[in-house]
Design an enzyme around this catalytic site. Structure first.
Site, short mmCIF file in Angstrom:
data_model
loop_
_atom_site.label_atom_id
_atom_site.label_comp_id
_atom_site.label_asym_id
_atom_site.label_seq_id
_atom_site.Cartn_x
_atom_site.Cartn_y
_atom_site.Cartn_z
N GLU A 178 0.78 -1.12 0.12
CA GLU A 178 0.03 -0.02 0.01
C GLU A 178 0.93 1.35 0.17
O GLU A 178 0.70 2.13 0.97
CB GLU A 178 -0.96 -0.06 1.14
CG GLU A 178 -2.02 -1.27 1.26
CD GLU A 178 -2.54 -1.76 2.33
OE1 GLU A 178 -2.46 -0.89 3.40
OE2 GLU A 178 -3.07 -2.90 2.35
N GLU A 376 -8.33 4.14 4.91
CA GLU A 376 -7.88 3.47 3.37
C GLU A 376 -7.98 4.52 2.37
O GLU A 376 -9.03 5.27 2.13
CB GLU A 376 -9.05 2.58 3.18
CG GLU A 376 -9.18 1.24 4.10
CD GLU A 376 -8.31 0.15 3.93
OE1 GLU A 376 -7.46 0.37 3.14
OE2 GLU A 376 -8.61 -0.71 4.57
O1 0X9 Z 1 -7.63 -5.68 6.52
C1 0X9 Z 1 -7.22 -4.69 7.00
O2 0X9 Z 1 -6.17 -4.96 7.35
C2 0X9 Z 1 -7.50 -3.29 6.39
N1 0X9 Z 1 -7.77 -3.39 4.93
S1 0X9 Z 1 -6.41 -3.52 3.97
O3 0X9 Z 1 -7.23 -3.63 2.86
N2 0X9 Z 1 -5.70 -2.20 3.76
O4 0X9 Z 1 -5.71 -4.68 4.26
C3 0X9 Z 1 -8.69 -2.98 7.21
C4 0X9 Z 1 -8.73 -3.03 8.53
C5 0X9 Z 1 -9.90 -2.29 9.31
N3 0X9 Z 1 -10.05 -2.73 10.70
C6 0X9 Z 1 -9.19 -3.05 11.76
N4 0X9 Z 1 -8.01 -2.36 11.56
N5 0X9 Z 1 -9.48 -3.38 12.96
ZN ZN Z 2 -3.76 -2.24 4.82
#
Ligand code: 0X9
Ligand code: ZN
Length: 413
Positions: A178, A376
């Site tokens: 990312e 995001e």
């Molecule tokens: O899945 C993730 O870690 C995040 N999305 S990503 O596509 N960047 O990998 C979202 C995480 C949201 N929730 C928490 N951090 N608990």
């Molecule tokens: Zn991520």
């Protein structure tokens, strides 16, 4: 000499993973059967879920972006067709986008000073961190957060006119691919430092808060995305299994290894062999625990989807200050809309996305950090993780305006 450079280039070329013919396909499962089918697809290690980031997050009615390697794309599309699922090819050829991500031709050279509108390597970011501390000695201090599994320094910057104000903690680049996230952190730090003297708002933000910023958290994974595999997400630890890497955003001490995390070391959402097994996760968690009661806000910057995610993600549960987080996220999203016209959505993790256990923002919230998000950044999937450099500037400008709204609330205490 020329021959030697040519050979080196070939060697480099040979070790790097290529994405020729890889396609990113969006599909909306309409029935439980569709969901099951996509989850089965997710068992194939070579199939890479972009959004949600794991097959377990697939839900009826929610679009799924999946990268299929070139050799799988045809069969996959046939399978979807046979199951009666309509799909859209979002990215025709991932390698073409990878080739085009550096679209600010030549601007990567350092002739005109540090260019915030290009992606930088780990070494460049390291140098930049120390340059910031040197150039702004009264406003910025550099320190070592920890040393990564592969022995790299993970540095952080503490910004502010004093160091004992309530803290706002930020990390960027927990997920290696990312790239826009560390680019934003660098931009944001630079804005705070260079505008301090002239911008009243920034002055207040720097006088009233202590900003603790980790511009690049997952240094090993990031380096690996430059050298070997642009689509790498996890850390690069190996605990004696066939696959490398732990998803650092599943490794925090919050419902660890629960729903929305995988115990399979080959999964992209592998939670690791134990809580805080990853040095960066342990070190960041220590900062959070050592400053209990004194951290007003926490943000982990990720991509992509354009969304403000606040707790909880590990359970279908609202925080005590859910109204405040809703309202603040909505105002931050509006600030973005007013800046570049981009649409960002917002909501609790359980609502806006699939469940996630072991994520940093839930851990932060449960350790008394009331304002806590995963943000995001761009885009919504046209380029996905391979966002071209020409979009860095817009992304940073819009998120900077959102940060002003959030900081304002954080300063109120
Ligand atoms: O899945 C993730 O870690 C995040 N999305 S990503 O596509 N960047 O990998 C979202 C995480 C949201 N929730 C928490 N951090 N608990
Ligand atoms: Zn991520």
């Amino acid at each position: 000499m020329k021959f030697f450079v040519g050979v080196l280039f070939l060697v480099q070329f040979a070790v790097s993973v290529r994405f020729d013919g890889d396609q990113v396909i969006t599909v909306v499962p309409r029935t439980p059967h569709h969901v099951k089918l996509l989850r089965d697809v997710g068992r194939v290690t070579e199939v890479d879920f972009w959004s949600p980031d794991d097959a377990s997050g697939v839900l009826v009615g929610h679009p799924v972006d999946i990268r299929f390697p070139g050799s799988y794309a045809k069969v996959a599309k046939e399978l979807l067709r046979k199951a009666g699922m309509s799909y859209e090819i979002k990215i025709e050829n991932v390698q073409e986008l990878v080739n085009k991500q550096f679209d600010r031709n030549g601007a990567h050279t350092r002739a005109g000073g540090y260019d915030y509108n290009v992606y930088h390597t780990y070494d460049e970011i390291q140098q930049w961190i120390s340059d910031m501390a040197t150039q702004f000695p009264t406003l910025a201090r550099q320190s070592l957060l920890t040393t990564s599994t592969e022995g790299r320094a993970v540095n952080m910057l503490t910004l502010g006119s004093s160091t004992d104000k309530p803290i706002f903690l930020i990390d960027c680049g927990v997920h290696a691919r990312e790239w826009i996230a560390p680019a934003f952190c660098q931009f944001f730090v630079h804005e705070l430092l260079t505008l301090y003297e002239t911008d009243a708002q920034v002055k207040t933000m720097m006088d009233e808060l202590t900003w603790v910023i980790v511009p690049l958290l997952n240094v090993d994974g990031y380096e690996y995305t430059w050298s070997d595999d642009r689509m790498w997400r996890k850390t690069r630890s190996n605990y004696g299994t066939a696959c490398y890497g732990v998803d650092a955003n599943r490794n925090f001490d919050i419902n660890w290894s629960g729903e929305g995390a995988s115990t399979n070391p080959c999964s992209n959402t592998y939670c690791g062999p134990s809580i805080e097994s990853e040095p960066v996760v342990k070190a960041l968690s220590d900062i959070i625990r050592e400053n209990t009661g004194n951290i007003r806000g926490y943000i982990a910057f990720h991509s992509y989807s354009q969304v403000f995610v606040y707790p909880y993600s590990y359970a279908f549960e609202d925080t005590a200050n859910a109204d405040q987080l809703y309202d603040l996220s909505s105002r931050a999203a509006q600030a973005i809309k007013d800046t570049t016209g981009m649409d960002y959505t917002f909501g609790p993790g359980y609502d806006s996305m699939y469940l996630v256990s072991g994520g940093s923002k839930d851990m932060a919230y449960n350790n008394q950090i009331p304002l806590s998000w995963t943000i995001e950044l761009r885009d919504t999937g046209k380029y996905g993780f391979v966002l071209p450099e020409s979009q860095i500037e817009g992304t940073c400008q819009e998120m900077y305006q959102a940060m002003i709204v959030i900081a304002d609330e954080a300063m109120k205490g």
